[in-house]
Structures are given as C-alpha cells and as structure tokens.
Design a protein around this motif. Structure first.
Motif, PDB file in Angstrom:
ATOM      1  N   SER A 241       0.853  -1.195   0.000  1.00  0.00           N
ATOM      2  CA  SER A 241       0.000   0.000   0.000  1.00  0.00           C
ATOM      3  C   SER A 241       0.886   1.241   0.000  1.00  0.00           C
ATOM      4  CB  SER A 241      -0.937  -0.020   1.198  1.00  0.00           C
ATOM      5  OG  SER A 241      -0.191  -0.077   2.375  1.00  0.00           O
ATOM      6  N   PHE A 242       0.264   2.383  -0.274  1.00  0.00           N
ATOM      7  CA  PHE A 242       1.064   3.592  -0.528  1.00  0.00           C
ATOM      8  C   PHE A 242       0.682   4.734   0.396  1.00  0.00           C
ATOM      9  CE2 PHE A 242       0.728   0.829  -4.098  1.00  0.00           C
ATOM     10  CZ  PHE A 242       2.063   0.587  -4.367  1.00  0.00           C
ATOM     11  N   GLY A 243       0.018   4.366   1.510  1.00  0.00           N
ATOM     12  CA  GLY A 243      -0.333   5.373   2.499  1.00  0.00           C
ATOM     13  C   GLY A 243       0.890   6.136   2.973  1.00  0.00           C
ATOM     14  N   TRP A 244       2.028   5.442   3.018  1.00  0.00           N
ATOM     15  CA  TRP A 244       3.256   6.076   3.516  1.00  0.00           C
ATOM     16  C   TRP A 244       3.718   7.233   2.635  1.00  0.00           C
ATOM     17  CZ3 TRP A 244       7.383   5.835   0.167  1.00  0.00           C
ATOM     18  CH2 TRP A 244       7.348   4.836  -0.813  1.00  0.00           C
ATOM     19  N   GLN A 245       3.225   7.286   1.373  1.00  0.00           N
ATOM     20  CA  GLN A 245       3.596   8.414   0.504  1.00  0.00           C
ATOM     21  C   GLN A 245       2.787   9.668   0.841  1.00  0.00           C
ATOM     22  OE1 GLN A 245       2.922   6.847  -3.436  1.00  0.00           O
ATOM     23  NE2 GLN A 245       4.834   5.689  -3.446  1.00  0.00           N
ATOM     24  N   HIS A 246       1.689   9.472   1.573  1.00  0.00           N
ATOM     25  CA  HIS A 246       0.773  10.604   1.820  1.00  0.00           C
ATOM     26  C   HIS A 246       0.675  11.025   3.271  1.00  0.00           C
ATOM     27  CE1 HIS A 246      -0.757   8.624  -1.947  1.00  0.00           C
ATOM     28  NE2 HIS A 246      -0.326   9.794  -2.345  1.00  0.00           N
ATOM     29  N   GLN A 247       0.917  10.099   4.178  1.00  0.00           N
ATOM     30  CA  GLN A 247       0.842  10.464   5.590  1.00  0.00           C
ATOM     31  C   GLN A 247       2.027   9.876   6.328  1.00  0.00           C
ATOM     32  OE1 GLN A 247      -2.703   9.421   7.804  1.00  0.00           O
ATOM     33  NE2 GLN A 247      -3.516  11.465   7.568  1.00  0.00           N
ATOM     34  N   SER A 248       2.595  10.678   7.219  1.00  0.00           N
ATOM     35  CA  SER A 248       3.641  10.140   8.097  1.00  0.00           C
ATOM     36  C   SER A 248       2.954   9.312   9.179  1.00  0.00           C
ATOM     37  CB  SER A 248       4.413  11.287   8.738  1.00  0.00           C
ATOM     38  OG  SER A 248       3.572  11.964   9.654  1.00  0.00           O
ATOM     39  N   ILE A 249       3.737   8.514   9.880  1.00  0.00           N
ATOM     40  CA  ILE A 249       3.155   7.715  10.964  1.00  0.00           C
ATOM     41  C   ILE A 249       2.610   8.625  12.063  1.00  0.00           C
ATOM     42  CG2 ILE A 249       5.351   7.352  12.212  1.00  0.00           C
ATOM     43  CD1 ILE A 249       4.296   4.451  12.771  1.00  0.00           C
ATOM     44  N   VAL A 250       3.215   9.807  12.220  1.00  0.00           N
ATOM     45  CA  VAL A 250       2.725  10.765  13.223  1.00  0.00           C
ATOM     46  C   VAL A 250       1.347  11.288  12.809  1.00  0.00           C
ATOM     47  CG1 VAL A 250       3.157  13.032  14.267  1.00  0.00           C
ATOM     48  CG2 VAL A 250       5.026  11.404  14.038  1.00  0.00           C
ATOM     49  N   GLN A 251       1.186  11.614  11.529  1.00  0.00           N
ATOM     50  CA  GLN A 251      -0.120  12.106  11.057  1.00  0.00           C
ATOM     51  C   GLN A 251      -1.185  11.014  11.149  1.00  0.00           C
ATOM     52  OE1 GLN A 251       1.302  13.325   7.202  1.00  0.00           O
ATOM     53  NE2 GLN A 251       1.193  15.494   7.726  1.00  0.00           N
ATOM     54  N   SER A 252      -0.811   9.783  10.789  1.00  0.00           N
ATOM     55  CA  SER A 252      -1.789   8.685  10.868  1.00  0.00           C
ATOM     56  C   SER A 252      -2.175   8.398  12.308  1.00  0.00           C
ATOM     57  CB  SER A 252      -1.227   7.414  10.229  1.00  0.00           C
ATOM     58  OG  SER A 252      -1.140   7.567   8.839  1.00  0.00           O
ATOM     59  N   SER A 253      -1.216   8.555  13.207  1.00  0.00           N
ATOM     60  CA  SER A 253      -1.493   8.363  14.625  1.00  0.00           C
ATOM     61  C   SER A 253      -2.480   9.428  15.112  1.00  0.00           C
ATOM     62  CB  SER A 253      -0.170   8.454  15.396  1.00  0.00           C
ATOM     63  OG  SER A 253      -0.383   8.425  16.782  1.00  0.00           O
ATOM     64  N   PHE A 254      -2.259  10.660  14.677  1.00  0.00           N
ATOM     65  CA  PHE A 254      -3.117  11.792  15.060  1.00  0.00           C
ATOM     66  C   PHE A 254      -4.555  11.586  14.573  1.00  0.00           C
ATOM     67  CE2 PHE A 254      -4.649  16.195  14.872  1.00  0.00           C
ATOM     68  CZ  PHE A 254      -4.126  16.739  16.029  1.00  0.00           C
ATOM     69  N   ASP A 255      -4.682  11.028  13.367  1.00  0.00           N
ATOM     70  CA  ASP A 255      -6.000  10.828  12.742  1.00  0.00           C
ATOM     71  C   ASP A 255      -6.696   9.549  13.176  1.00  0.00           C
ATOM     72  OD1 ASP A 255      -5.987  13.107  11.282  1.00  0.00           O
ATOM     73  OD2 ASP A 255      -5.697  12.166   9.330  1.00  0.00           O
ATOM     74  N   LEU A 256      -6.060   8.773  14.040  1.00  0.00           N
ATOM     75  CA  LEU A 256      -6.553   7.425  14.317  1.00  0.00           C
ATOM     76  C   LEU A 256      -7.990   7.386  14.810  1.00  0.00           C
ATOM     77  CD1 LEU A 256      -5.385   4.577  14.084  1.00  0.00           C
ATOM     78  CD2 LEU A 256      -4.830   4.680  16.493  1.00  0.00           C
ATOM     79  N   TRP A 257      -8.396   8.406  15.591  1.00  0.00           N
ATOM     80  CA  TRP A 257      -9.753   8.403  16.139  1.00  0.00           C
ATOM     81  C   TRP A 257     -10.799   8.527  15.035  1.00  0.00           C
ATOM     82  CZ3 TRP A 257     -13.141  12.412  15.392  1.00  0.00           C
ATOM     83  CH2 TRP A 257     -12.575  13.585  14.874  1.00  0.00           C
ATOM     84  N   LEU A 258     -10.400   9.052  13.841  1.00  0.00           N
ATOM     85  CA  LEU A 258     -11.349   9.309  12.750  1.00  0.00           C
ATOM     86  C   LEU A 258     -11.965   8.035  12.208  1.00  0.00           C
ATOM     87  CD1 LEU A 258      -9.750  12.003  10.434  1.00  0.00           C
ATOM     88  CD2 LEU A 258     -12.023  12.056  11.440  1.00  0.00           C
ATOM     89  N   ASP A 259     -11.103   7.122  11.713  1.00  0.00           N
ATOM     90  CA  ASP A 259     -11.669   5.885  11.175  1.00  0.00           C
ATOM     91  C   ASP A 259     -11.041   4.640  11.795  1.00  0.00           C
ATOM     92  OD1 ASP A 259      -9.289   6.312   9.933  1.00  0.00           O
ATOM     93  OD2 ASP A 259     -10.080   6.364   7.902  1.00  0.00           O
ATOM     94  N   GLY A 260     -10.379   4.839  12.917  1.00  0.00           N
ATOM     95  CA  GLY A 260      -9.867   3.707  13.683  1.00  0.00           C
ATOM     96  C   GLY A 260      -9.041   2.772  12.831  1.00  0.00           C
ATOM     97  N   TYR A 261      -9.374   1.485  12.905  1.00  0.00           N
ATOM     98  CA  TYR A 261      -8.580   0.495  12.200  1.00  0.00           C
ATOM     99  C   TYR A 261      -9.249   0.048  10.909  1.00  0.00           C
ATOM    100  CZ  TYR A 261      -6.349   0.685  16.711  1.00  0.00           C
ATOM    101  OH  TYR A 261      -5.724   1.133  17.838  1.00  0.00           O
ATOM    102  N   LYS A 262     -10.313   0.761  10.507  1.00  0.00           N
ATOM    103  CA  LYS A 262     -10.984   0.386   9.252  1.00  0.00           C
ATOM    104  C   LYS A 262     -10.146   0.819   8.053  1.00  0.00           C
ATOM    105  CE  LYS A 262     -15.390   1.153  11.270  1.00  0.00           C
ATOM    106  NZ  LYS A 262     -15.723   2.529  11.533  1.00  0.00           N
ATOM    107  N   ALA A 263     -10.396   0.178   6.905  1.00  0.00           N
ATOM    108  CA  ALA A 263      -9.582   0.447   5.720  1.00  0.00           C
ATOM    109  C   ALA A 263      -9.651   1.922   5.290  1.00  0.00           C
ATOM    110  CB  ALA A 263     -10.015  -0.466   4.587  1.00  0.00           C
ATOM    111  N   GLY A 264     -10.852   2.509   5.264  1.00  0.00           N
ATOM    112  CA  GLY A 264     -10.997   3.923   4.920  1.00  0.00           C
ATOM    113  C   GLY A 264     -10.581   4.246   3.488  1.00  0.00           C
TER     114      GLY A 264
END
Ligand SMILES: [Zn+2]
Length: 496
Positions: free
Chosen positions: A279-302
């Motif tokens: 997957s290519f999520g790493w090209q768009h969000q850093s792990i810090v940003q994904s951590s910050f957004d985690l409450w939004l869609d949790g562990y779902k694919a989104g």
C-alpha cells in the motif's frame, strides 16, 4: 423521601454527556438498560452461559466524583467462575479505586471458565479460557511463562501481584486484544484452529503483545491519555511508540524466548514488509499524522492509500531503530527500559520528542537519529532502501519477484477471486481508467500486443476497456533470505 419528576431535571448536552440537576438534596438513583451483544476484546456480551463486561461501555463517569471508589454487585449463579483483576470484597461484590480503575478492569463470569496459572518472581499470572481448548495447556503455559520472564527481565520489574489473561475462544474467525493495567482480554477464533502451530503463533503473538502493554501504554503513557478522558476525541502522535514498538517487541521476545526460530521470525518480518509496500499510504501520511488521525476511522480500511498502520509501519521503524541502536552497542529494549524508569515508574506522561531524545542519548549520534526521525517518523520517506541496507548488514537479503500474476505485476490491478478489484497501483494506467470495486467479468491477456482487454461491470453497466502493459513492474512479492551464518544473524536480533 420520594421525589416527583418535577423535583429534578436531566438533559443530554453532547454525544456522551448527560447533565443532572435537582431542587433538593437526597439520594437519586439512575436506572438504565444497556444492550450487551458485542463480542470483541473491548465489548460486552450476555447470554445463558456467560456475562462479559467492559465497564467503560456502560458505566457513567461522574465528572465531579472521578476519584471516588465504586462498588459493583452482580447477581450471578453460585457456580460461576469470575475472571477479573478487580478486588473482591465478598462473593460477587467488587470495589474499584475509582472510575479509571473500573474501566480498566474487564470482567468475565461463566460456569464454563477453564483456569490455570503460572508464577514469575512474586507475581501470579492467571490464565482464563472461555470456549473449547484444542491445544496442550501445559505447552501454552510454558510458552507464556518464557515470554513473561523475558519481558520482566528487560524492564527490570513487574509491580503487580496478579495479572490476568482473559481469553475468549470463539467458534468463528476472530482476532482482537485489548490491554489493561492488570489484565488483558483476547478474543480469538476459530478455537479449533489452535491445534495448528501457525494459528497458535497468532494467539501467542497477541498475548505477548498485550503483556508488553503492561509497561508500554498502561504505565508508560503519552501525556494525552494520562488520565484517559472519555468525553472527547483523543489526538495522539505517539502511535509509533504505543503500537509500533509493542508489535515489534512482542515478537522480539517470542524469538528471544525460543518460541519462534529464526526462520519463523523472518516470515513475520516478511509479512510486515509485504503489507507495508503493498500500500502507498506512507507516501501521503507520516506515521505521526496517521497516529493523530486514528480516532477518525480507527482500524478500518478507509480511503485507499491515505494512511499508514501505526502497527505495521511502526514495527518496521522499530526494527530499523533497534538495528541502528545495536550498531551503537545499545538497543530498543534499553531505550524502553529508560522510558519505564523516567516516565512509567515516575507516572509522568511522555511525548514523542521524549522518546526521540532517549534514542539520541543511546545512539550518541544526534544528527543521524534526528534525520531518521525527520525522514521516517515525521516524514514520508520510503523505508525500503534503509530496511534493505540494515538487514543486509546482518546477512538478510530482501528479494523481490514478479511471477505468476500478470494482471497484478504488469498492469497494477489487484482483484479477488470473484473479480472485484480491491486495489489499483497509483502509478499504473489502470489507476486512471478502472475503479476500486469494479468487477472484472472477463479478461484477455493479449501478450503479443502487450495489452489486456477487460470486460468490467460498474454500477450495473458493462464496460470494455483496453490497458497497455506498463514498462514498470508493480507490487513485488518480497522474500527474506538469510545468506550465511544464521547464528550470527540471530544473535544480533536477540541482542546477545
Ligand atoms: Zn496493542
């Protein structure tokens, strides 16, 4: 005294806050029903054979009385066994120190619970199982004891007298675990599959992971969840430490304790690498940003390719950090021990910069670690070249191949057996023509013309499409290979 409706007022003021006012002093009782039918590691369930409760689901946290003791009485059959870390005052009557303690103490009651225990040092580890046991309990106990010992040795101490593994063995496919201060709930299935070693690896894996949380997350806590406030969204940047380090270290102790051999352990890393670069999520969000957004869609694919997994990318970043630290004669284990001493034991919340500072301290190379964090933790840089280099240093090669799936490797189209497209490589021509969830009805791989003819269905319409074969290959399959001297590879990985 009896109260009339007009003596008090209550209203709901936000999605999870109720306000209550009275005209006169007295004792008021709040009665309510809770619909109890979510079987996972954080849910509640009630049927004819069990009562399973996670109190945060349904007990009110009274804003002005957060620190008061809470007593719980449950009407249960006399022959019920009860698994919980809550102190019991008398039969089926418990007391929590305060709301935080109660919400951190799940409870499972059933006449069918199976029980065993083991001791490490002065602490007793209780094993509770609800469901069918299809494995050798003595084997499981010695595996658990071994990783428990290793983890306690690494941190230097374990401050609780008792710790409970509360394990729901379900008849269907399921996998979930939630950590608590003195216990964990693990929901796993199908129970019958546990006679296979590969399935047992999963159960042992999640158990080691959850025990590691005893220190990391339950006691070494980010500032943002010290204490946990259920009335608002939680924004955390520390996902790398909370779940990445835990995922990596959970498996690390299974290698160190001898449960995994090197080959089995490398298969886990191989899977993580595959998942990361599929997957290519790493090209768009850093792990810090994904951590910050985690409450939004949790562990779902989104949204496709939007985010990274704090577990998977976090584990790979942790592997890199550990290998870098090892080359400086320290280790991630030693950094985490300092996190325990400085923040966990001291009961002070930490932030990501504190972790970074400790890694710098242990590596004694400020510029190098700073750029590592800038690139891979705060940034979106490709981790693969670094992984290749670091693993090559310990004689592990990452091989990439592109065989047996032309649609995937030449055209960038990933599909299910049913024909439904699940992913399109962002650099492929297919990405601009096809859509996720299109269904491929037929396709002809026209190799002489270097193209594929597809007949697809989208929203009930049939569309015919030609896609030209790309010069680039997509979605490599990764294999990890030990080149020579696996003994020395193993000794670096377990820090000996
Ligand atoms: Zn976890």
């Amino acid at each position: 005294m009896k109260f009339q409706e007009e003596d008090f007022l209550w209203r709901k003021s936000s999605k999870d806050l109720w306000e209550f006012q009275t005209k006169s002093q007295g004792i008021y009782e709040v009665h309510y029903e809770y619909y109890c039918s979510k079987m996972d590691a954080g849910g509640c369930w009630s049927d004819d054979r069990q009562l399973y409760l996670n109190f945060s689901n349904f007990i009110f946290d009274i804003q002005e009385r957060k620190s008061e003791q809470i007593q719980i009485r449950i009407e249960l059959e006399k022959n019920c066994y009860v698994a919980t870390s809550l102190p019991e005052l008398s039969q089926h009557f418990w007391e929590a120190e305060n709301f935080q303690h109660l919400m951190d103490s799940p409870l499972l009651a059933s006449p069918d619970l199976k029980y065993d225990s083991y001791k490490v040092g002065n602490s007793t580890f209780h094993l509770w199982f609800n469901g069918e046991i299809h494995f050798d309990l003595a084997d499981l106990k010695s595996t658990f004891k071994a990783f428990t010992k290793n983890q306690i040795e690494a941190y230097g101490d374990f401050s609780s007298k008792d710790y409970h593994f509360i394990i729901q063995l379900l008849p269907y496919r399921h996998y979930h675990g939630v950590e608590h201060r003195d216990s964990t709930v693990i929901t796993f299935g199908p129970a019958e599959s546990l006679k296979d070693k590969t399935q047992m690896d999963e159960l042992v894996g999640v158990s080691s992971h959850e025990l590691y949380h005893y220190w990391n997350v339950c006691r070494i806590r980010p500032k943002g969840i010290l204490p946990y406030d259920l009335s608002k969204e939680v924004y955390l940047e520390e996902g790398l430490v909370m779940e990445g380090v835990t995922t990596y270290m959970g498996d690390h102790y299974l290698l160190k304790s001898g449960y995994f051999n090197l080959e089995e352990y490398l298969l886990i890393l191989q899977k993580q690498i595959q998942k990361e670069f599929d997957s290519f999520g790493w090209q768009h969000q850093s792990i810090v940003q994904s951590s910050f957004d985690l409450w939004l869609d949790g562990y779902k694919a989104g949204i496709p390719e939007k985010k990274v997994s704090i577990y998977n990318r976090g584990a790979l970043i942790s592997l890199c950090l550990d290998l870098i630290l090892t080359s400086f004669e320290s280790s991630l284990e030693k950094v985490m021990k300092d996190m325990w001493i400085q923040f966990g034991k001291a009961e002070i919340g930490y932030c990501l910069k504190d972790f970074e500072k400790l890694v710098i301290l242990h590596s004694r190379d400020k510029a190098f670690i700073k750029s590592f964090f800038q690139n891979f933790v705060y940034g979106e840089k490709d981790l693969l070249p670094l992984l290749k280099n670091l693993l090559a240093d310990i004689n592990i090669e990452i091989l990439e191949n592109f065989e047996n799936n032309d649609l995937l490797h030449f055209f960038g189209i990933r599909k299910e057996d049913s024909g439904i497209i699940t992913q399109l490589h962002p650099d492929s021509e297919a990405y601009t023509i096809l859509m996720k969830n299109d269904r491929i009805l037929e396709y002809v791989d026209n190799t002489t013309a270097d193209q594929v003819n597809l007949k697809i269905e989208r929203l009930g319409k049939i569309i015919n499409i030609n896609i030209i074969k790309s010069q680039k290959m997509f979605f490599p399959k990764f294999t990890l290979l030990t080149k020579k001297n696996p003994k020395s590879t193993l000794s670096v990985l377990i820090g000996k």
